[in-house]
Design an enzyme around this catalytic site. Structure first.
Site, PDB file in Angstrom:
ATOM      1  N   TYR A 115       5.494  11.623 -23.593  1.00 40.52           N
ATOM      2  CA  TYR A 115       4.733  11.759 -22.360  1.00 40.52           C
ATOM      3  C   TYR A 115       3.826  10.572 -22.038  1.00 40.52           C
ATOM      4  CZ  TYR A 115       6.456  16.474 -22.945  1.00 40.52           C
ATOM      5  OH  TYR A 115       7.284  17.564 -23.139  1.00 40.52           O
ATOM      6  N   HIS A 147       6.030  18.097 -16.484  1.00 38.17           N
ATOM      7  CA  HIS A 147       6.871  16.923 -16.747  1.00 38.17           C
ATOM      8  C   HIS A 147       8.111  16.897 -15.851  1.00 38.17           C
ATOM      9  CE1 HIS A 147       8.375  13.507 -18.933  1.00 38.17           C
ATOM     10  NE2 HIS A 147       9.464  14.158 -19.305  1.00 38.17           N
ATOM     11  N   ASP A 198       7.531   5.420 -21.013  1.00 37.96           N
ATOM     12  CA  ASP A 198       7.929   5.198 -22.400  1.00 37.96           C
ATOM     13  C   ASP A 198       9.451   5.040 -22.478  1.00 37.96           C
ATOM     14  OD1 ASP A 198       9.069   7.786 -22.305  1.00 37.96           O
ATOM     15  OD2 ASP A 198       7.307   8.704 -23.224  1.00 37.96           O
ATOM     16  N   HIS A 214       0.833  -1.199   0.000  1.00 38.41           N
ATOM     17  CA  HIS A 214       0.000   0.000   0.000  1.00 38.41           C
ATOM     18  C   HIS A 214       0.874   1.258   0.000  1.00 38.41           C
ATOM     19  CE1 HIS A 214      -3.136   2.644   2.191  1.00 38.41           C
ATOM     20  NE2 HIS A 214      -3.287   2.730   0.895  1.00 38.41           N
ATOM     21  N   ASN A 268       3.707   8.352 -19.865  1.00 39.30           N
ATOM     22  CA  ASN A 268       4.252   7.997 -18.557  1.00 39.30           C
ATOM     23  C   ASN A 268       3.183   8.246 -17.506  1.00 39.30           C
ATOM     24  OD1 ASN A 268       7.072   7.952 -19.669  1.00 39.30           O
ATOM     25  ND2 ASN A 268       6.670  10.138 -19.877  1.00 39.30           N
TER      26      ASN A 268
END
Length: 129
Positions: free
Chosen positions: A118, A96, A28, A20, A120
């Site tokens: 992007y 980013h 990518d 948890h 990700n």
């Protein structure tokens, strides 16, 4: 031999060790991978396996309570943005550079063959009950 689910032994073992709150970065081929987290590199060729395929497979195996992606995904990769919005209506978007700064805290990095920008997402593990 296992008949279904994730067959990659490295990925299956890494997922079994998660708890948890642990972070899992699905990324990518262009995302810088920091030292520290365990890395399972699934990239075979550009686009294989795709970000969508890997994410869908992981979501069959994981309980997720949080997801963070780069805000640039909306403009640079609308297909991946739609995929993330479908799975995570509560998706958190950050610049980013902020996402890259969060990645060393991930416990696991799963690198896909995705070659679009992007693609990700940083997942925060939940509990299944």
């Amino acid at each position: 031999m296992k008949k279904s689910g994730i067959l990659n032994r490295h990925l299956a073992g890494a997922l079994a060790e998660l708890g948890h709150g642990d972070g899992v970065l699905v990324c990518d081929v262009g995302m810088p991978i920091p030292p520290g987290p365990r890395v399972v590199d699934l990239a075979f060729r550009a686009g294989i396996p795709s970000f969508a395929e890997v994410l869908d497979g992981l979501l069959d195996e994981l309980a997720v309570e949080g997801a963070t992606a780069a805000e640039e995904i909306r403009e640079a990769n609308p297909e991946a943005a739609t995929l993330l919005d479908t799975h995570f209506p509560w998706l958190e978007l950050v610049p980013h550079e902020a996402l890259k700064a969060l990645t060393p805290a991930a416990r696991l990095v799963v690198r896909t063959g995705e070659a679009r920008p992007y693609a990700n997402v940083l997942l925060r593990c939940g509990v299944f009950f």
